[in-house]
Motif scaffolding. Structure first.
Motif, PDB file in Angstrom:
ATOM      1  N   TYR A  44       0.860  -1.185  -0.052  1.00 56.59           N
ATOM      2  CA  TYR A  44       0.010  -0.079  -0.009  1.00 56.59           C
ATOM      3  C   TYR A  44       0.871   1.346   0.058  1.00 56.59           C
ATOM      4  O   TYR A  44       0.421   2.229  -0.335  1.00 56.59           O
ATOM      5  N   TYR A  49      -4.346   4.743  -1.881  1.00 59.86           N
ATOM      6  CA  TYR A  49      -5.128   3.873  -1.341  1.00 59.86           C
ATOM      7  C   TYR A  49      -6.021   4.486  -0.424  1.00 59.86           C
ATOM      8  O   TYR A  49      -5.664   5.129   0.584  1.00 59.86           O
ATOM      9  N   VAL A  51      -8.916   2.822   0.868  1.00 61.02           N
ATOM     10  CA  VAL A  51      -9.950   1.771   1.529  1.00 61.02           C
ATOM     11  C   VAL A  51     -11.101   1.403   0.882  1.00 61.02           C
ATOM     12  O   VAL A  51     -11.567   0.308   0.915  1.00 61.02           O
ATOM     13  N   LYS A  53     -11.730   2.413  -2.262  1.00 65.18           N
ATOM     14  CA  LYS A  53     -11.387   1.573  -3.333  1.00 65.18           C
ATOM     15  C   LYS A  53     -10.138   0.816  -3.524  1.00 65.18           C
ATOM     16  O   LYS A  53      -9.513   1.011  -2.776  1.00 65.18           O
ATOM     17  N   PRO A  54     -10.101  -0.036  -4.539  1.00 66.09           N
ATOM     18  CA  PRO A  54      -8.825  -1.076  -4.512  1.00 66.09           C
ATOM     19  C   PRO A  54      -7.527   0.058  -4.751  1.00 66.09           C
ATOM     20  O   PRO A  54      -7.672   0.961  -5.367  1.00 66.09           O
TER      21      PRO A  54
ATOM     22  N   ALA B 142      -8.316  -2.745   7.036  1.00 65.34           N
ATOM     23  CA  ALA B 142      -9.113  -3.066   5.535  1.00 65.34           C
ATOM     24  C   ALA B 142      -9.616  -4.512   5.764  1.00 65.34           C
ATOM     25  O   ALA B 142     -10.758  -4.822   5.117  1.00 65.34           O
ATOM     26  N   ILE B 143      -8.796  -5.271   6.677  1.00 62.87           N
ATOM     27  CA  ILE B 143      -9.570  -6.766   6.627  1.00 62.87           C
ATOM     28  C   ILE B 143     -10.869  -6.798   7.342  1.00 62.87           C
ATOM     29  O   ILE B 143     -11.651  -7.359   7.031  1.00 62.87           O
ATOM     30  N   ARG B 145     -12.886  -4.255   7.701  1.00 58.73           N
ATOM     31  CA  ARG B 145     -13.577  -3.606   6.823  1.00 58.73           C
ATOM     32  C   ARG B 145     -14.392  -4.562   5.779  1.00 58.73           C
ATOM     33  O   ARG B 145     -15.375  -4.692   5.636  1.00 58.73           O
ATOM     34  N   GLU B 146     -13.396  -5.411   5.256  1.00 58.94           N
ATOM     35  CA  GLU B 146     -13.722  -6.529   4.035  1.00 58.94           C
ATOM     36  C   GLU B 146     -14.837  -7.383   5.046  1.00 58.94           C
ATOM     37  O   GLU B 146     -15.760  -7.936   4.288  1.00 58.94           O
ATOM     38  N   LEU B 147     -14.561  -7.814   6.238  1.00 60.57           N
ATOM     39  CA  LEU B 147     -15.147  -8.875   6.905  1.00 60.57           C
ATOM     40  C   LEU B 147     -16.611  -8.093   7.440  1.00 60.57           C
ATOM     41  O   LEU B 147     -17.491  -8.958   7.850  1.00 60.57           O
ATOM     42  N   GLY B 148     -16.919  -6.813   7.315  1.00 61.01           N
ATOM     43  CA  GLY B 148     -17.978  -6.098   7.575  1.00 61.01           C
ATOM     44  C   GLY B 148     -18.044  -5.868   8.975  1.00 61.01           C
ATOM     45  O   GLY B 148     -18.866  -5.687   9.749  1.00 61.01           O
ATOM     46  N   TRP B 149     -16.959  -5.845   9.827  1.00 57.78           N
ATOM     47  CA  TRP B 149     -16.912  -5.885  11.395  1.00 57.78           C
ATOM     48  C   TRP B 149     -16.483  -4.414  11.893  1.00 57.78           C
ATOM     49  O   TRP B 149     -16.556  -4.212  12.902  1.00 57.78           O
TER      50      TRP B 149
END
Lengths: 309, 291
Positions: A44, A49, A51, A53-54, B142-143, B145-149
């Motif tokens: 990153y 970045y 968060v 968007k990729p 980011a992780i 957030r990806e998990l919706g936590w």
């Protein structure tokens, strides 16, 4: 469960599997919460970045921008200033307190408790308390200072750019209790016979401290120095709370980690924040290496095989 | 000679007394302020004590806990400060249970069972202690957030169930001091590895486990950055994060209330400390040595 003979034949493999099984949370945790994030963070730091968007690759742009970012340099300077004063001062104060506590007087545990308690006060609460103690108008510190002859106009502390950092350094020294306890444990391990021998030879208490206590304590002082450095580079919560997150006045308390936090979570420049984090990491590694390398010259270890528990 | 050392002791005692007064004074000031009416916190010159027994404002504590201004009983049957306390307690319980169980199991795997690559993995685990939190802050966010936590309590307690380098190290050192003859005897009696762990090692390690639990309790109670990043709903705030609401609510800060709230946050820690002083001191001395 399985019979003893059956276990014996498969014993070796079983032990291995059980060992792995027991430690698997650490391995999974290590991978998920450490290895992947460390790699991702490095990636990153070369990206744009947000968060949302990729990430998109931008090469070394973030690092280049750091060089000309005035706030980056200010926050780095503030942090080095803080580390340069709070770590050595904290160690000196903790060492003196531990020396005093080590004098066999009655009520030692009571004094030890008193010095320790400030270090268990949650940082948010002690930071808020600090704002109030050092309140220029109504605070207790200035109320006391006004009684001192010659001081008619005590400092504005946290509201004065020149005094804000020293005020926060005082805060960090108030919380040295942890280090005091570690040092005290160390002091109790210094062989008593050496003192007696030195006393017979007519060494003054001051000489005894310098040539017996201090050398014996160097591993503890060294440990406190390394931990203090690593911690002070990441100094965050009090800076955030005492300035309402602004790092003011005039960026005088904009510490590195606070700056980084704002770039990440106020501006959502996550790539930029990661680049900052890597610069921090490299600085921490360099500082630690310098301390460790130089320590060979002044840290005294009682026995060579101490590490081999 | 004796007179000289007596004088030394006296001087040390004097210095200790003066310094302890300095160290305890800020907390005394906090408690004194929390008991004053608002106008007395802003008198010039400041008064040290509430002006009379009648003006001692125990109500300040009631005001903080009930907090009529910010409490809407229709929205939440529990007033905000108590809600923050409950949230903190929830995180403490889940975190402490997770920390003790996971770190004990992991440390057992590192301390008492031989498996290939063990020492390498252990060294790597220790190395993670060197990595500053900001380095992993963004990817971990980011992780989650990806998990919706994000906006839930999970990012604040789930990681505790995966062990932490510091606790693993501490417990491993302790487990290694337990004689292997005990586990060997249990193994011959047909005890499984988990059985040995539970029946032999855990009972003998209670002091070390208490230290780990205690430190994690302190950590959760103290944590500010975690809740700041992950909690979005005010109803889910912890005490550390919620304290900000007592700072400059309507223009000027009501310092008496802010100090009452601070006292309420500090108090449980001090009570716990007094009951567990031994473990605390032992724990710190234990960790300070070979960290």
């Amino acid at each position: 469960m399985a019979s003893t003979s059956a276990r014996r034949s498969r014993g070796w493999l079983r032990t291995e599997l059980t060992g792995l099984l027991f430690s698997s949370p650490a391995i999974i945790g290590l991978a998920a919460v450490m290895a992947y994030p460390v790699a991702a963070s490095l990636y990153y730091s070369f990206c744009n970045y947000s968060v949302l968007k990729p990430p998109t690759w931008v090469g070394t742009a973030n690092y280049e921008r750091l060089l000309t970012d005035e706030l980056f340099w200010t926050s780095l300077w503030n942090t080095l200033y803080f580390a340069a004063f709070s770590v050595p001062l904290g160690i000196i104060v903790a060492f003196l307190l531990a020396l005093l506590l080590n004098v066999k007087v009655r009520g030692m545990t009571v004094y030890r408790t008193i010095f320790y308690i400030p270090s268990i006060v949650p940082m948010v609460a002690s930071s808020v308390l600090w704002i109030w103690l050092f309140n220029p108008q109504y605070g207790a510190v200035n109320a006391l200072l006004r009684h001192v002859p010659g001081i008619s106009d005590p400092p504005g502390w946290l509201s004065d750019p020149a005094w804000a950092k020293p005020t926060i350094i005082l805060w960090s020294i108030w919380g040295v209790g942890n280090t005091v306890v570690i040092f005290l444990a160390g002091l109790q391990g210094v062989p008593q016979a050496l003192y007696e021998a030195a006393e017979v030879d007519g060494a003054s208490p001051w000489q005894r401290t310098l040539s017996i206590t201090v050398p014996y304590m160097t591993p503890y002082l060294f440990f406190a120095l390394v931990m203090g450095l690593i911690g002070s580079f990441q100094f965050f919560t009090p800076a955030m709370v005492m300035t309402n997150g602004t790092g003011g006045p005039a960026d005088s308390t904009m510490f590195y980690a606070l700056n980084l936090f704002h770039r990440a979570f106020s501006d959502f420049k996550m790539g930029y924040a990661c680049a900052m984090a890597w610069v921090l990491f490299i600085l921490v590694v360099i500082a630690t290496l310098v301390v460790v390398k130089s320590s060979a010259r002044y840290v005294y270890y009682e026995s060579a095989d101490e590490g081999a528990v | 000679m004796a007179a000289k050392s007596l004088l030394g002791k006296l001087l040390a005692l004097l210095a200790l007394s003066a310094l302890s007064v300095t160290f305890i004074a800020p907390l005394a000031w906090m408690i004194l302020t929390s008991l004053k009416p608002l106008d007395e916190t802003m008198s010039m010159p400041p008064k040290w004590l509430p002006s009379s027994v009648e003006t001692i404002q125990w109500e300040n504590y009631v005001k903080v806990i009930v907090d009529k201004d910010r409490w809407d009983p229709d929205e939440d049957p529990v007033p905000p400060f108590l809600r923050y306390g409950l949230n903190t307690l929830y995180l403490v319980v889940l975190g402490v249970v997770g920390t003790v169980i996971s770190n004990a199991l992991i440390a057992y795997g590192f301390a008492r069972i031989r498996w290939p690559g063990r020492d390498v993995v252990f060294a790597l685990t220790l190395a993670t202690m060197m990595i500053p939190f900001p380095v992993i802050m963004v990817p971990v966010f980011a992780i989650f957030r990806e998990l919706g936590w994000v906006g839930s309590f999970k990012p604040l307690w789930v990681p505790a169930w995966f062990g932490s380098a510091f606790n693993i190290f501490l417990l491993r050192q302790f487990f290694r001091t337990i004689p292997t003859e005990l586990s060997d005897a249990a193994r011959i009696d047909g005890c499984s590895e988990l059985g040995i762990f539970w029946n032999v090692v855990v009972p003998l390690s209670k002091p070390a486990l208490a230290v780990v639990a205690l430190f994690h309790f302190m950590y959760v109670w103290n944590d500010f950055l975690g809740p700041l990043i992950y909690l979005t709903d005010q109803k889910m705030f912890t005490l550390s994060l919620g304290l900000q609401f007592y700072q400059s609510q309507h223009g000027g800060t009501e310092w008496n209330l802010l100090m009452a709230a601070s006292t309420l946050i500090v108090l449980p820690l001090i009570v716990v400390f007094f009951f567990t002083q031994r473990s605390f001191i032992q724990g710190i001395s234990l960790t300070g040595l070979k960290g």
